[in-house]
Design a protein around this motif. Structure first.
Motif, mmCIF file in Angstrom:
data_model
loop_
_atom_site.group_PDB
_atom_site.id
_atom_site.type_symbol
_atom_site.label_atom_id
_atom_site.label_comp_id
_atom_site.label_asym_id
_atom_site.label_seq_id
_atom_site.Cartn_x
_atom_site.Cartn_y
_atom_site.Cartn_z
ATOM 1 N N ALA A 128 -12.472 -17.137 10.542
ATOM 2 C CA ALA A 128 -12.259 -17.397 9.122
ATOM 3 C C ALA A 128 -11.185 -16.514 8.525
ATOM 4 C CB ALA A 128 -13.577 -17.170 8.378
ATOM 5 N N ALA A 129 -10.882 -15.389 9.181
ATOM 6 C CA ALA A 129 -9.978 -14.426 8.555
ATOM 7 C C ALA A 129 -8.532 -14.570 8.995
ATOM 8 C CB ALA A 129 -10.456 -13.004 8.861
ATOM 9 N N TRP A 130 -8.256 -15.415 9.996
ATOM 10 C CA TRP A 130 -6.885 -15.502 10.497
ATOM 11 C C TRP A 130 -5.917 -15.968 9.410
ATOM 12 C CZ3 TRP A 130 -5.530 -12.836 14.358
ATOM 13 C CH2 TRP A 130 -6.334 -12.702 15.505
ATOM 14 N N ALA A 131 -6.326 -16.967 8.625
ATOM 15 C CA ALA A 131 -5.420 -17.508 7.593
ATOM 16 C C ALA A 131 -5.004 -16.402 6.620
ATOM 17 C CB ALA A 131 -6.086 -18.643 6.844
ATOM 18 N N SER A 132 -6.007 -15.593 6.166
ATOM 19 C CA SER A 132 -5.684 -14.516 5.230
ATOM 20 C C SER A 132 -4.769 -13.493 5.888
ATOM 21 C CB SER A 132 -6.950 -13.803 4.769
ATOM 22 O OG SER A 132 -7.971 -14.713 4.582
ATOM 23 N N LEU A 133 -5.031 -13.176 7.173
ATOM 24 C CA LEU A 133 -4.223 -12.176 7.854
ATOM 25 C C LEU A 133 -2.773 -12.625 7.939
ATOM 26 C CD1 LEU A 133 -4.204 -9.513 9.441
ATOM 27 C CD2 LEU A 133 -4.585 -10.824 11.511
ATOM 28 N N PHE A 134 -2.555 -13.902 8.323
ATOM 29 C CA PHE A 134 -1.181 -14.379 8.459
ATOM 30 C C PHE A 134 -0.472 -14.414 7.111
ATOM 31 C CE2 PHE A 134 -1.413 -14.788 12.744
ATOM 32 C CZ PHE A 134 -2.259 -15.762 13.245
ATOM 33 N N THR A 135 -1.213 -14.865 6.061
ATOM 34 C CA THR A 135 -0.595 -14.899 4.736
ATOM 35 C C THR A 135 -0.210 -13.496 4.285
ATOM 36 O OG1 THR A 135 -2.092 -16.705 4.230
ATOM 37 C CG2 THR A 135 -0.850 -15.779 2.408
ATOM 38 N N THR A 136 -1.133 -12.524 4.495
ATOM 39 C CA THR A 136 -0.840 -11.147 4.086
ATOM 40 C C THR A 136 0.412 -10.637 4.782
ATOM 41 O OG1 THR A 136 -3.211 -10.781 3.941
ATOM 42 C CG2 THR A 136 -1.814 -8.842 3.886
ATOM 43 N N MET A 137 0.489 -10.866 6.115
ATOM 44 C CA MET A 137 1.641 -10.361 6.851
ATOM 45 C C MET A 137 2.923 -11.032 6.406
ATOM 46 S SD MET A 137 0.268 -9.693 10.666
ATOM 47 C CE MET A 137 1.902 -9.190 11.129
ATOM 48 N N LYS A 138 2.823 -12.361 6.153
ATOM 49 C CA LYS A 138 4.011 -13.097 5.724
ATOM 50 C C LYS A 138 4.520 -12.559 4.397
ATOM 51 C CE LYS A 138 3.663 -17.641 6.303
ATOM 52 N NZ LYS A 138 3.623 -19.092 6.028
ATOM 53 N N LEU A 139 3.581 -12.392 3.430
ATOM 54 C CA LEU A 139 3.982 -11.903 2.115
ATOM 55 C C LEU A 139 4.555 -10.499 2.202
ATOM 56 C CD1 LEU A 139 1.058 -13.107 -0.155
ATOM 57 C CD2 LEU A 139 3.411 -13.875 -0.203
ATOM 58 N N ALA A 140 3.902 -9.626 3.006
ATOM 59 C CA ALA A 140 4.374 -8.248 3.111
ATOM 60 C C ALA A 140 5.753 -8.214 3.751
ATOM 61 C CB ALA A 140 3.369 -7.420 3.912
ATOM 62 N N ALA A 141 5.939 -9.049 4.802
ATOM 63 C CA ALA A 141 7.238 -9.060 5.483
ATOM 64 C C ALA A 141 8.336 -9.544 4.552
ATOM 65 C CB ALA A 141 7.163 -9.940 6.728
ATOM 66 N N PRO A 170 11.551 -5.985 2.353
ATOM 67 C CA PRO A 170 12.990 -5.730 2.185
ATOM 68 C C PRO A 170 13.487 -6.052 0.779
ATOM 69 C CG PRO A 170 12.639 -7.703 3.499
ATOM 70 C CD PRO A 170 11.299 -7.101 3.266
ATOM 71 N N LEU A 171 12.860 -7.011 0.103
ATOM 72 C CA LEU A 171 13.377 -7.430 -1.199
ATOM 73 C C LEU A 171 13.155 -6.382 -2.275
ATOM 74 C CD1 LEU A 171 12.392 -11.189 -1.408
ATOM 75 C CD2 LEU A 171 14.650 -10.223 -1.088
ATOM 76 N N THR A 172 11.989 -5.698 -2.232
ATOM 77 C CA THR A 172 11.658 -4.767 -3.321
ATOM 78 C C THR A 172 12.652 -3.618 -3.436
ATOM 79 O OG1 THR A 172 9.378 -5.303 -2.769
ATOM 80 C CG2 THR A 172 9.734 -3.575 -4.387
ATOM 81 N N PRO A 173 12.926 -2.871 -2.338
ATOM 82 C CA PRO A 173 13.913 -1.798 -2.510
ATOM 83 C C PRO A 173 15.308 -2.325 -2.817
ATOM 84 C CG PRO A 173 13.158 -1.916 -0.232
ATOM 85 C CD PRO A 173 12.326 -2.861 -0.987
ATOM 86 N N ALA A 174 15.621 -3.539 -2.315
ATOM 87 C CA ALA A 174 16.942 -4.103 -2.608
ATOM 88 C C ALA A 174 17.098 -4.345 -4.106
ATOM 89 C CB ALA A 174 17.132 -5.414 -1.843
ATOM 90 N N LEU A 175 16.039 -4.869 -4.727
ATOM 91 C CA LEU A 175 16.093 -5.124 -6.160
ATOM 92 C C LEU A 175 16.116 -3.820 -6.941
ATOM 93 C CD1 LEU A 175 16.176 -7.406 -8.123
ATOM 94 C CD2 LEU A 175 13.720 -7.293 -8.315
ATOM 95 N N ALA A 232 8.585 -10.045 11.584
ATOM 96 C CA ALA A 232 8.722 -11.053 10.534
ATOM 97 C C ALA A 232 8.478 -12.446 11.090
ATOM 98 C CB ALA A 232 10.108 -10.955 9.908
ATOM 99 N N LEU A 233 8.891 -12.666 12.347
ATOM 100 C CA LEU A 233 8.720 -13.995 12.920
ATOM 101 C C LEU A 233 7.268 -14.317 13.210
ATOM 102 C CD1 LEU A 233 11.723 -14.397 15.371
ATOM 103 C CD2 LEU A 233 11.251 -15.677 13.304
ATOM 104 N N THR A 234 6.489 -13.288 13.609
ATOM 105 C CA THR A 234 5.083 -13.561 13.920
ATOM 106 C C THR A 234 4.372 -14.143 12.702
ATOM 107 O OG1 THR A 234 4.556 -11.283 13.347
ATOM 108 C CG2 THR A 234 4.755 -11.820 15.691
#
Lengths: 540, 343
Positions: A516-529, A533-538, B13-15
């Motif tokens: 049940a937790a895989w979806a949340s884990l992938f979303t969290t990693m995607k959002l963090a990734a 890079p965008l936050t310090p750039a801004l 990032a790709l994972t």
């Protein structure tokens, strides 16, 4: 007819604008670009067609409002860089942005509306902005920026102009506009008309400003609760963070290594987890109460809930931030100034009191400010451990959610919260603004910083060691919670929860992420990734 | 060193994009789910597997779900609102947030479910029903040597001071059902006098309707006012919790389901709507340890579902108390007269 050499950047953005209009889907697709079933959808699909197709084929002519400036600005490509070119480009860009935003606000779901009736008489309606619309908007913004640069602003530098306009529009879209929209609701009455009477009725309420708790058992107004809690949290997190930073930086104790790892740990913990963890420890059925009952026979009560519990939870959650701020400040204090003081025969205490501490002071006020702001904005802790202690954030929540949906009241409370935050900023500037606390450093600034005076070191260790032990205990409990059957009831060890959350099956179709937790884990990693890079750039 | 770091961060990032390669079915569905976690997950995964549609579930309490729908009304991101007590659904229907859809399966449902649909001009339908009652921690009661509460008036006992938890009516449909039940049972002024007395014994008005029963199970409080069908899942985890329905009479909620107006995936929403009313889908509640009474007459009844014939139910006027203005008036009165009192 050759395009002028210096107009290459402008030409590139024009191409981007036209390409986005002609090729990319104009509206937001639920599945994203990968959901497109083929190139034909770019023309045929009602909601997935490109802007050009929408304009020509799908009876959405109002899109022209945002796009004619792209065409109107084409002649600038052949003009020499100068004021005239700049003015034309800036006007076209600005009118384009205004037109695009206006049609976005005016036409939405099919339905009645003054402006939408004029623009969209057939009632077709439109969904929200997608890739096509966003890139066209960016192209128009860039055109405005380049136009301003060519007309003389920013000393003619295209890149600086683009960066400034881009950052400003991001701030306006994501900060200024939503805040203004929600706070403006405080001044509207039930029918949506501006009304001073409604505003006054919302602000001047016993529930917000009552002082009942001073002279009776009644609870105080939420504004006073919030202010008192914030000041308490700010002061205590600053003191605790300072002690932690002093021990870490200015003492030789072995505990420094554990400190460097444990002290920043609560930053990565979600706020609700801190509250729940503390309830498991100090709640009525918590371990501490059970221990007290077993040892002293005192019946457990809900002593933890209320302002004390919220304060403890906030202390736990916000001390790491104060620690990081003060640690940076202490590392910036020049050791040569302390050495100079000591060569002038000042003892450790005098040096600390008259040289080190005044140099740290601006950093401490910053830490207090951050602690204060975090406390007034905190929602997770008061809602879980607050009991009947209400603060502004929980009041705003209950005003918005549910049957009330009293946007006006929520906006009024949010306005008070904003005033508190701005007030504390102003206070800090007033206190610190006139004095200048720079540590002038340069060549010859290397040196060993002075160790803490003995009394201070012993006092700090008395506070820091129990605090680190407490942090360790809470995290060990949180970690162990995943390995027992039911926390609070059945402590038999089990891996069943991990199986439910993270089970994986490998079969003919590939890897099946069953848990049940895989979806949340992938979303969290995607959002963090994406955000990392965008936050310090801004911020740059 | 730099190249290795760059490659590592790119790989990381790709994972994050790996799970994007899922089966390309016939589109998506966005569901806002206001029932228990386990039941939500079971409904969405079973439907996704049987229909081949990707289901995105958002779990929200019914009050919060209504607030979300109100604010995103000009650009709705949700397609179906499943579950949650009936009053917010009726409010949403009144505010023109939901679509009028008359399902062909309506005759298969109990009369109360059909009445819910009719009353809202077919913008919502009843999917389950459950009575309101008390849940109490038997161990704590034994320790304090208190009798188990059986009637509404038992909750006013001074021995229970600070021992009761109920949700905040502003955010929870459960607590509003309590207010409406008391008003219909005792008359409005008497009901508010009762609630002022109850306020002295309440330790905390929780944010969501299921908060109080979880607190009672774990011994944070002794008595909670909740729906009795929330108890079996706590009992199965081993917590010492028992329930009772008040002797004077009680009301029941009608959990509802609505399709959102302006839903992007309307066809899939209608498929889900029809599927949720079938007996097989209705029985998934029992599989998730939720023991409400299902709306479909042919759904098999689990033994844990309370026998409605044994409970004294009042004639709850869903039409009157589901109306937005009445709800707002009662909650405002509660805020003004009860919640502001000192303890």
């Amino acid at each position: 007819m050759k395009i002028h050499d210096n107009n290459r950047t402008i030409a590139i953005w024009s191409i981007v604008g036209f390409a986005a209009f002609g090729i990319l889907p104009w509206y937001a697709l639920p599945d994203g670009l990968s959901g497109l079933q083929g190139l034909s959808e770019l023309f045929a699909g009602r909601d997935s067609a490109s802007g050009l197709a929408q304009l020509l084929l799908h009876r959405r002519p109002w899109l022209a409002l945002g796009v004619w400036p792209l065409l109107a600005a084409l002649p600038v490509l052949w003009m020499a860089p100068g004021r005239a070119q700049g003015r034309l480009l800036a006007w076209c860009g600005a009118l384009g942005v205004a037109g695009l935003l206006a049609q976005g606000f005016a036409v939405g779901l099919p339905g009645p509306g003054a402006l939408s009736g004029f623009l969209d008489p057939s009632g077709t309606g439109q969904p929200g902005f997608g890739w096509g619309a966003m890139l066209v908007l960016c192209a128009l913004l860039m055109q405005t920026a380049f136009g301003l640069a060519r007309a003389g602003a920013f000393r003619g530098d295209l890149f600086v102009a683009a960066a400034v306009v881009g950052a400003a529009s991001l701030l306006i879209t994501f900060v200024a506009f939503p805040v203004f929209r929600s706070l403006a609701g405080a001044f509207l009455d039930e029918a949506g008309q501006p009304s001073a009477a409604a505003w006054i009725a919302r602000i001047a309420s016993e529930r917000i400003w009552g002082l009942g708790c001073v002279h009776s058992t009644q609870s105080c107004g939420v504004a006073w609760n919030t202010l008192a809690l914030a000041i308490l949290t700010g002061l205590t997190t600053t003191v605790l963070g300072t002690l932690l930073a002093l021990v870490e930086n200015r003492s030789d104790s072995r505990i420094r290594h554990a400190l460097r790892f444990l002290a920043p740990l609560p930053i990565i913990t979600p706020p609700f987890v801190v509250g729940l963890g503390l309830i498991l420890l100090f709640g009525r059925a918590g371990l501490v109460n059970q221990l007290i009952e077993w040892a002293f026979g005192i019946a457990p009560t809900r002593w933890f809930y209320g302002w004390f519990g919220v304060w403890l939870a906030q202390l736990f959650a916000f001390t790491p931030i104060a620690f990081l701020i003060v640690r940076g400040v202490i590392q910036g204090v020049s050791p040569s100034l302390e050495e100079a003081s000591q060569t002038l025969r000042a003892g450790a205490w005098r040096t600390f009191a008259h040289v080190t501490f005044p140099l740290m002071l601006p950093g401490l006020t910053n830490a207090f400010l951050v602690g204060f702001i975090e406390s007034i904005a905190d929602f997770g802790n008061p809602i879980i451990v607050g009991g009947q202690f209400s603060v502004l954030s929980t009041e705003i929540f209950f005003a918005i959610v549910g049957a009330q949906f009293d946007q006006g009241r929520a906006a009024a409370l949010a306005l008070i919260l904003t005033v508190f935050a701005l007030g504390i900023f102003a206070l800090q500037r007033a206190i610190l603004g006139r004095k200048n606390f720079t540590t002038v450093s340069g060549k010859g600034d290397a040196g060993l910083s002075m160790r803490l005076p003995d009394g201070l070191r012993r006092g700090a260790m008395c506070v820091v060691v129990p605090w680190l032990a407490f942090t360790l205990v809470v995290y060990v409990f949180a970690f162990c919670g995943g390995f027992v059957q039911t926390w609070g009831r059945d402590y038999s060890p089990t891996l069943a929860h991990f199986r439910t959350a993270f089970s994986v099956a490998v079969d003919a179709g590939g890897v099946q992420w069953l848990g049940a937790a895989w979806a949340s884990l992938f979303t969290t990693m995607k959002l963090a990734a994406l955000a990392a890079p965008l936050t310090p750039a801004l911020a740059c | 060193m730099k190249k290795r770091n760059a490659v590592a961060s790119l790989a990381l990032a790709l994972t994050a994009y790996f799970p994007a390669a899922h089966a390309q079915g016939t589109g998506q569905l966005n569901v806002v789910c206001s029932v228990q976690d386990e039941w939500c997950s079971l409904m969405s995964t079973t439907f996704a597997r049987s229909a081949g549609i990707k289901v995105n579930v958002l779990k929200r309490g019914s009050g919060e779900a209504l607030a979300q729908l109100l604010t995103e009304r000009s650009n709705p991101k949700t397609d179906v609102w499943f579950g949650g007590t009936g009053d917010p659904h009726l409010q949403a229907a009144e505010q023109d947030l939901t679509l009028s859809y008359k399902s062909p399966s309506l005759p298969q449902l109990h009369p109360w479910a059909q009445a819910q649909a009719e009353q809202s001009q077919w913008r919502t339908v009843g999917v389950y029903s459950g009575p309101l009652g008390f849940a109490f921690n038997t161990e704590l009661l034994a320790k304090k040597k208190l009798p188990a509460p059986k009637c509404w008036k038992d909750l006013l006992a001074p021995a229970l001071r600070g021992e009761i938890q109920v949700a905040n009516p502003a955010s929870s449909g459960t607590a509003y059902t309590m207010i409406a039940t008391l008003v219909q049972l005792m008359g409005e002024d008497q009901a508010f006098a009762y609630m002022k007395g109850l306020h002295q014994n309440v330790s905390q008005y929780a944010r969501s309707g299921t908060g109080p029963i979880k607190a009672a199970s774990r011994g944070e409080t002794t008595v909670s006012i909740s729906f009795v069908h929330d108890a079996p899942s706590e009992q199965m985890q081993g917590f010492p919790i028992e329930t009772a329905t008040p002797c004077e009479g009680t009301g029941a909620e009608i959990g509802s389901m609505s399709i959102i107006k302006g839903a992007r995936n309307l066809e899939n929403a209608k498929k889900f709507y029809e599927w949720a009313l079938t007996p097989a889908a209705q029985q998934l509640a029992a599989a998730a340890h939720q023991y409400q009474l299902p709306a479909n007459k042919s759904a098999a009844l689990d033994s844990h579902i309370p026998d409605f014939r044994k409970i004294k139910l009042i004639a709850y006027d869903y039409a009157k108390y589901g109306r937005s203005a009445e709800r707002k008036r009662l909650i405002e009165r509660w805020e003004r007269e009860v919640n502001s009192l000192p303890r």
